[in-house]
Design an enzyme around this catalytic site. Structure first.
Site, PDB file in Angstrom:
ATOM      1  N   CYS A 291       9.626  19.581  19.685  1.00  0.00           N
ATOM      2  CA  CYS A 291       9.638  19.457  21.135  1.00  0.00           C
ATOM      3  C   CYS A 291       9.059  20.697  21.802  1.00  0.00           C
ATOM      4  CB  CYS A 291      11.055  19.229  21.631  1.00  0.00           C
ATOM      5  SG  CYS A 291      11.841  17.882  20.771  1.00  0.00           S
TER       6      CYS A 291
ATOM      7  N   THR B 217      18.491  -3.185  33.796  1.00  0.00           N
ATOM      8  CA  THR B 217      18.178  -4.400  33.049  1.00  0.00           C
ATOM      9  C   THR B 217      17.851  -4.062  31.602  1.00  0.00           C
ATOM     10  OG1 THR B 217      17.305  -5.382  35.063  1.00  0.00           O
ATOM     11  CG2 THR B 217      16.653  -6.418  32.991  1.00  0.00           C
TER      12      THR B 217
ATOM     13  N   ALA C  49      18.212   8.573  22.068  1.00  0.00           N
ATOM     14  CA  ALA C  49      19.293   9.493  21.727  1.00  0.00           C
ATOM     15  C   ALA C  49      19.486  10.564  22.798  1.00  0.00           C
ATOM     16  CB  ALA C  49      19.029  10.132  20.365  1.00  0.00           C
ATOM     17  N   THR C  50      18.426  10.943  23.490  1.00  0.00           N
ATOM     18  CA  THR C  50      18.565  11.937  24.559  1.00  0.00           C
ATOM     19  C   THR C  50      19.538  11.422  25.614  1.00  0.00           C
ATOM     20  OG1 THR C  50      16.314  12.732  24.210  1.00  0.00           O
ATOM     21  CG2 THR C  50      17.328  13.239  26.349  1.00  0.00           C
TER      22      THR C  50
ATOM     23  N   ASN D 239      17.319  17.718  12.813  1.00  0.00           N
ATOM     24  CA  ASN D 239      15.941  17.241  12.937  1.00  0.00           C
ATOM     25  C   ASN D 239      14.903  18.219  12.413  1.00  0.00           C
ATOM     26  OD1 ASN D 239      17.201  18.369  15.427  1.00  0.00           O
ATOM     27  ND2 ASN D 239      15.059  18.585  16.020  1.00  0.00           N
TER      28      ASN D 239
ATOM     29  N   HIS E 203      13.273   5.036  17.297  1.00  0.00           N
ATOM     30  CA  HIS E 203      11.899   5.418  16.949  1.00  0.00           C
ATOM     31  C   HIS E 203      11.773   6.393  15.781  1.00  0.00           C
ATOM     32  CE1 HIS E 203      11.249   9.502  18.817  1.00  0.00           C
ATOM     33  NE2 HIS E 203      12.312   9.156  19.530  1.00  0.00           N
TER      34      HIS E 203
ATOM     35  N   GLN F 122      18.731  11.361  13.580  1.00  0.00           N
ATOM     36  CA  GLN F 122      18.018  11.510  12.304  1.00  0.00           C
ATOM     37  C   GLN F 122      18.773  10.874  11.148  1.00  0.00           C
ATOM     38  OE1 GLN F 122      15.010  12.720  11.849  1.00  0.00           O
ATOM     39  NE2 GLN F 122      14.654  13.703  13.835  1.00  0.00           N
TER      40      GLN F 122
HETATM   41  C1  LIG Z   1      14.637  12.678  18.194  1.00  0.00           C
HETATM   42  C2  LIG Z   1      15.982  13.255  18.388  1.00  0.00           C
HETATM   43  C3  LIG Z   1      16.632  13.160  19.613  1.00  0.00           C
HETATM   44  C4  LIG Z   1      16.003  12.525  20.815  1.00  0.00           C
HETATM   45  O1  LIG Z   1      15.951  11.146  20.669  1.00  0.00           O
HETATM   46  P1  LIG Z   1      15.105  10.250  21.685  1.00  0.00           P
HETATM   47  O2  LIG Z   1      15.434   8.871  21.280  1.00  0.00           O
HETATM   48  O3  LIG Z   1      13.666  10.622  21.454  1.00  0.00           O
HETATM   49  O4  LIG Z   1      15.561  10.573  23.056  1.00  0.00           O
HETATM   50  C5  LIG Z   1      17.908  13.680  19.712  1.00  0.00           C
HETATM   51  N1  LIG Z   1      18.494  14.277  18.678  1.00  0.00           N
HETATM   52  C6  LIG Z   1      17.900  14.409  17.487  1.00  0.00           C
HETATM   53  C7  LIG Z   1      18.619  15.058  16.356  1.00  0.00           C
HETATM   54  C8  LIG Z   1      16.617  13.900  17.299  1.00  0.00           C
HETATM   55  O5  LIG Z   1      16.022  14.039  16.133  1.00  0.00           O
END
Ligand SMILES: *Cc1c(COP(=O)(O)O)cnc(C)c1O
Length: 386
Positions: free
Chosen positions: A329, A243, A74-75, A154, A204, A182
């Site tokens: 974080c 890839t 998500a980042t 989150n 994840h 989330q």
């Molecule tokens: C965990 C999270 C992210 C980051 O996601 P990653 O897949 O670890 O990069 C971004 N936004 C929210 C709201 C999250 O909970």
């Protein structure tokens, strides 16, 4: 083996579900081909697996297969959405609207864009963590190109009124991005009903592997333009070269499939556990719930505790329960969480906060233990101070 603490930090990450791992296994050693290799069966097998996974993920949010771009999580999806829109639409305008309570993966790219001359409004939220829609409407300007509002938070688990926010954006012909890291697999998502143009996903947090996620990019009404942030072999329709990691992608789809199958039963079960925990903890004086009680993720409980030090409380709990304080974080820093601050808490309250994230593998027995032990720890710390 030593007894490890009960894991209640499922908003930070989750273990890979064994069913997900089983689905992934053949793609490490047997079907290992590069999905872009179109000259032989090794490539075709992997390509077919990726296509199927892409379909499952698209269907889960009522999108088309061609609207899903795989990323590392998500980042990266947030970065691609926000910087990609900024770069593609800056001639139309340079104003972006987001929330003070967003994840850093939204806030930091926005702050980076400020250094490039973009103008970002970080809107405050109401005491319950929700966005005031009138405030959003008032903040929109002729040069606003993007609004980014997360679906589920989150830290405090609150769920924003995304379809209404999206409708406001579309009435004003502004693109709408939402971080659903989330939300996916925990609430029903539908990009059409939600009026969403860009949606960030990750595996994840729903029992898939770390390092795989996706960005939904709308192709019709409107067709979203994006400047790619990673150039190379032109994979993912040029939006994201590199890839593809077939096992992670297959696992991501399996994780989504399982989460949707179990969505109703798990929500009911987790909410019962969460409500029980809150009911027990709120028997103490000076305990406050952060975020709206009703418009929130079923597995989330976030509380502030009066009269105790946040790090002392975590220390007292750590042998029994793995939870986080403030933002996961930045849990090594003693800075109060930016999310709790945005709710208007004084610093001391924002510091002594606990986030309980209940997940698929937590049991009633575990929650009972955690409730008892947390109450004891808070009482001990409070008495030690006198
Ligand atoms: C965990 C999270 C992210 C980051 O996601 P990653 O897949 O670890 O990069 C971004 N936004 C929210 C709201 C999250 O909970």
């Amino acid at each position: 083996m030593i007894n490890r603490p009960i894991y209640l930090d499922n908003h930070a990450t989750t273990p890979v579900d064994k069913r997900v791992l089983t689905a992934m296994m053949p793609y490490f050693t047997e079907y290992f081909g590069n999905p872009s290799s179109n000259a032989h069966i090794y490539g075709w097998e992997s390509e077919a697996a990726v296509k199927q996974a892409r379909n499952i993920i698209a269907e889960a949010i009522n999108a088309e297969e061609t609207e899903i771009i795989f990323t590392s999580g998500a980042t990266e999806a947030n970065n691609l959405a926000i910087k990609g829109v900024a770069e593609a639409y800056f001639t139309k305008g340079k104003h972006i609207i987001t929330l003070q309570t967003e994840h850093n993966a939204v806030i930091e790219p926005c702050q980076y864009l400020e250094t490039l001359g973009f103008d970002v409004t970080f809107l405050p939220v109401e005491k319950n963590g929700l966005l005031d829609l009138n405030l959003l409407t008032k903040t929109i300007r002729p040069d606003t190109i993007l609004v980014s509002v997360m679906t589920a938070n989150n830290e405090i688990g609150v769920i924003q009124d995304i379809s209404k926010i999206g409708a406001i954006c579309h009435e004003n012909e502004i693109l709408f991005h939402t971080d659903c890291a989330q939300a996916i697999g925990k609430i029903t998502l539908d990009v059409k009903k939600m009026n969403v143009d860009l949606m960030s996903l990750t595996a994840h947090k729903i029992y898939g592997m770390k390092g795989i996620g996706a960005l939904y990019i709308r192709r019709k009404n409107p067709r979203v333009k994006l400047a790619s942030q990673i150039q190379g072999g032109g994979q993912e329709r040029g939006f994201r070269s590199g890839t593809l990691c077939t096992p992670q992608i297959v696992g991501f789809a399996e994780a989504v499939k399982i989460a949707l199958l179990e969505l109703d039963s798990e929500n009911k079960r987790q909410q019962e556990l969460r409500d029980y925990l809150w009911q027990q903890l709120s028997t103490l004086e000076g305990i406050y719930l952060n975020g709206d009680l009703f418009q929130r993720l079923s597995g989330n409980l976030n509380i502030s505790v009066d009269g105790v030090d946040g790090s002392a409380l975590l220390l007292a709990l750590q042998s029994v329960v793995a939870v986080s304080s403030g933002s996961a974080c930045s849990s090594t820093s003693t800075k109060p969480s930016h999310v709790l601050k945005a709710l208007g808490h004084p610093d001391s309250l924002a510091k002594a906060s606990l986030r309980f994230g209940i997940g698929r593998f937590n049991t009633k027995e575990e929650i009972e233990t955690v409730a008892q032990f947390t109450i004891k720890a808070i009482n001990n710390l409070r008495h030690a101070r006198i």
